[in-house]
Design a protein around this motif. Structure first.
Motif, PDB file in Angstrom:
ATOM      1  N   TYR A  29       0.856  -1.195   0.000  1.00 55.34           N
ATOM      2  CA  TYR A  29       0.000   0.000   0.000  1.00 55.34           C
ATOM      3  C   TYR A  29       0.888   1.240   0.000  1.00 55.34           C
ATOM      4  O   TYR A  29       1.699   1.441   0.900  1.00 55.34           O
ATOM      5  CB  TYR A  29      -0.914  -0.010   1.226  1.00 55.34           C
ATOM      6  N   VAL A  30       0.756   2.061  -1.033  1.00 55.65           N
ATOM      7  CA  VAL A  30       1.513   3.302  -1.144  1.00 55.65           C
ATOM      8  C   VAL A  30       0.537   4.471  -1.045  1.00 55.65           C
ATOM      9  O   VAL A  30      -0.394   4.585  -1.840  1.00 55.65           O
ATOM     10  CB  VAL A  30       2.297   3.385  -2.475  1.00 55.65           C
ATOM     11  N   ALA A  31       0.755   5.328  -0.042  1.00 57.91           N
ATOM     12  CA  ALA A  31      -0.102   6.500   0.159  1.00 57.91           C
ATOM     13  C   ALA A  31       0.594   7.732  -0.411  1.00 57.91           C
ATOM     14  O   ALA A  31       1.696   8.073   0.019  1.00 57.91           O
ATOM     15  CB  ALA A  31      -0.383   6.696   1.646  1.00 57.91           C
ATOM     16  N   LEU A  32      -0.039   8.390  -1.380  1.00 60.75           N
ATOM     17  CA  LEU A  32       0.511   9.608  -1.953  1.00 60.75           C
ATOM     18  C   LEU A  32      -0.263  10.816  -1.427  1.00 60.75           C
ATOM     19  O   LEU A  32      -1.495  10.868  -1.525  1.00 60.75           O
ATOM     20  CB  LEU A  32       0.437   9.581  -3.481  1.00 60.75           C
ATOM     21  N   ILE A  33       0.473  11.764  -0.861  1.00 58.91           N
ATOM     22  CA  ILE A  33      -0.109  13.013  -0.375  1.00 58.91           C
ATOM     23  C   ILE A  33       0.390  14.126  -1.300  1.00 58.91           C
ATOM     24  O   ILE A  33       1.566  14.466  -1.309  1.00 58.91           O
ATOM     25  CB  ILE A  33       0.300  13.326   1.080  1.00 58.91           C
ATOM     26  N   SER A  34      -0.547  14.674  -2.051  1.00 62.39           N
ATOM     27  CA  SER A  34      -0.228  15.664  -3.066  1.00 62.39           C
ATOM     28  C   SER A  34      -0.334  17.082  -2.515  1.00 62.39           C
ATOM     29  O   SER A  34      -0.770  17.297  -1.388  1.00 62.39           O
ATOM     30  CB  SER A  34      -1.188  15.457  -4.244  1.00 62.39           C
ATOM     31  N   LYS A  35       0.026  18.066  -3.340  1.00 63.45           N
ATOM     32  CA  LYS A  35      -0.123  19.473  -2.957  1.00 63.45           C
ATOM     33  C   LYS A  35      -1.539  19.980  -3.198  1.00 63.45           C
ATOM     34  O   LYS A  35      -1.917  21.027  -2.680  1.00 63.45           O
ATOM     35  CB  LYS A  35       0.872  20.338  -3.739  1.00 63.45           C
ATOM     36  N   GLY A  36      -2.305  19.253  -3.990  1.00 66.23           N
ATOM     37  CA  GLY A  36      -3.663  19.696  -4.279  1.00 66.23           C
ATOM     38  C   GLY A  36      -4.333  18.814  -5.308  1.00 66.23           C
ATOM     39  O   GLY A  36      -3.781  17.811  -5.757  1.00 66.23           O
TER      40      GLY A  36
END
Length: 313
Positions: A29-36
Motif C-alpha cells: 500500500y503506497v499512500a501519496l499526499i499531493s499538494k492539491g
C-alpha cells in the motif's frame, strides 16, 4: 455490558488497525499526499501513480488539500496516512520544512518516503521524483529574453515561496536573467498561491504600475492562467511565458495570448514515485534524484508527438 463476542470483535478490530492498511489489503500500500487536486497537473500525476500501482500490484491512494495554501490540512493528511501504516509514502510538500517531524516518524517506523514534484529540506526521502525546476525555469528565462529582444522590464507571478517548486522556479528564472540577460530588469516578483483569481488581480496591479512592461512569467498552471486573464482584462500587449500545461494554457498558446510554456511530465512523476517507493520498501537501491524531464512548447510544436505525449488536460 461487554459480552465475550464483543470483546473478541474489539480485539480483532484492534489487531486490524495495528497491522495496518497494507496487511488488510494483502498487497503493498503506497499512500501519496499531493499538494492539491485543483489543477489538471495533479490529475495527470495521479494517473501515472495509478498506472504504476496496477503494473506492480500495489494499492495506491492519492489525496491532497483543496488548494495549495492549506499546509495544515496537508499535514493532517500525512498524519492520517502514517496511521494506516503504509508500505511507503509519496509526499509533495507544500512547505519544505513543516512536515519534517512526521517524516521522521515514518523513518523511525521503517516506512520509506519518496518526495515528488516538490522536495523537503531533509535527507529523509529516499528519492525525489521531480522536474529539474531550476533548469526548466532557466529555459523559460532564455525564451522570454529571446521573445522580448533581450532587454526591457519583466515580472514574475509565482505560486508560493515555501515549496521547493516555488523557490526553484523563481530562482531559476531570476538567476538566469541576471547571469545571461543583464539588460532585462525584473520589476516585480509576486505570489498568488497558484490561484487563478488572485494571480489575475496581481497581474493587473503589476501592469498598472509598469505600463512599459514587456513580459510576465507565470510559474505554475494557476499562476499562468491568472496572468493570461489579467493581461486580457487590461488589454495589454506583453509576452507571457508559462509553466505546466492544461486545457486553458494550451488554448491560450493556440490563440496567441501566451507565447509558450514549460511542460513537465506529470504522468512520469506519478509513475516513478510509486515505482521508487515500492523498490525502497523491498530494500532495493533507488536513485536519490529522479529527473522526470521537461520541454518547451509553443505554437510550432504543440501538436508534435513528443510534446502532445506530455501535455495534460
Amino acid at each position: 455490558m461487554f459480552t465475550k463476542r464483543m470483546l473478541m470483535g474489539a480485539a480483532a478490530a484492534a489487531l486490524m488497525l495495528s497491522t495496518g492498511f497494507a496487511a488488510a489489503q494483502d498487497k503493498p500500500y503506497v499512500a501519496l499526499i499531493s499538494k492539491g487536486f485543483q489543477h489538471q497537473f495533479w490529475q495527470a500525476v495521479k494517473a501515472g501513480a495509478d498506472k504504476a500501482g496496477e503494473e506492480f500490484g500495489a494499492t495506491v491512494t492519492f489525496e491532497g488539500p483543496d488548494n495549495e495554501t492549506q499546509v495544515d490540512r496537508q499535514i493532517d493528511m500525512l498524519a492520517a496516512a502514517l496511521a494506516k501504516k503504509p508500505t511507503a509514502i509519496g509526499f509533495a510538500a507544500l512547505d519544505s520544512q513543516a512536515a519534517i517531524p512526521l517524516l521522521k516518524q515514518a523513518q523511525e517506523a521503517n516506512i520509506p518516503v519518496v518526495a515528488f514534484d516538490s522536495g523537503v529540506d531533509s535527507d529523509i526521502p529516499v528519492a525525489t521524483a521531480s522536474t529539474d525546476n531550476l533548469a526548466a525555469s532557466a529555459l523559460a528565462a532564455d525564451k522570454m529574453a529571446e521573445l522580448i529582444g533581450g532587454s526591457g522590464k519583466v515580472a514574475l507571478v509565482v505560486h508560493d515561496q515555501t515549496s521547493r517548486t516555488g523557490i526553484d522556479r523563481r530562482d531559476g528564472f531570476l538567476n538566469q536573467m541576471k547571469e545571461k540577460h543583464p539588460e532585462i530588469e525584473i520589476v516585480a516578483t509576486e505570489y498568488g498561491d497558484g490561484d487563478q483569481l488572485k494571480s489575475t488581480e496581481i497581474t493587473k496591479a503589476i501592469l498598472q504600475a509598469n505600463p512599459d512592461l514587456k513580459g510576465i512569467f507565470g510559474a505554475n498552471e494557476g499562476s499562468a492562467i491568472g496572468v493570461v486573464n489579467g493581461v486580457r482584462e487590461m488589454n495589454a500587449k506583453v509576452v507571457i511565458v508559462g509553466y505546466d500545461s492544461g486545457a486553458a494554457q494550451k488554448q491560450a498558446i493556440r490563440d496567441g495570448l501566451m507565447a509558450g510554456a514549460i511542460t513537465q511530465n506529470p504522468v512520469g512523476i506519478g509513475y516513478e514515485t510509486v515505482k521508487a517507493a515500492l523498490a525502497a520498501a523491498k530494500g532495493e537501491a533507488v536513485e536519490k534524484n529522479i529527473d522526470t524531464g521537461f520541454f518547451w512548447y509553443d505554437k510550432t510544436n504543440i501538436d508534435s508527438p513528443e510534446i502532445s505525449a506530455v501535455l495534460y488536460d
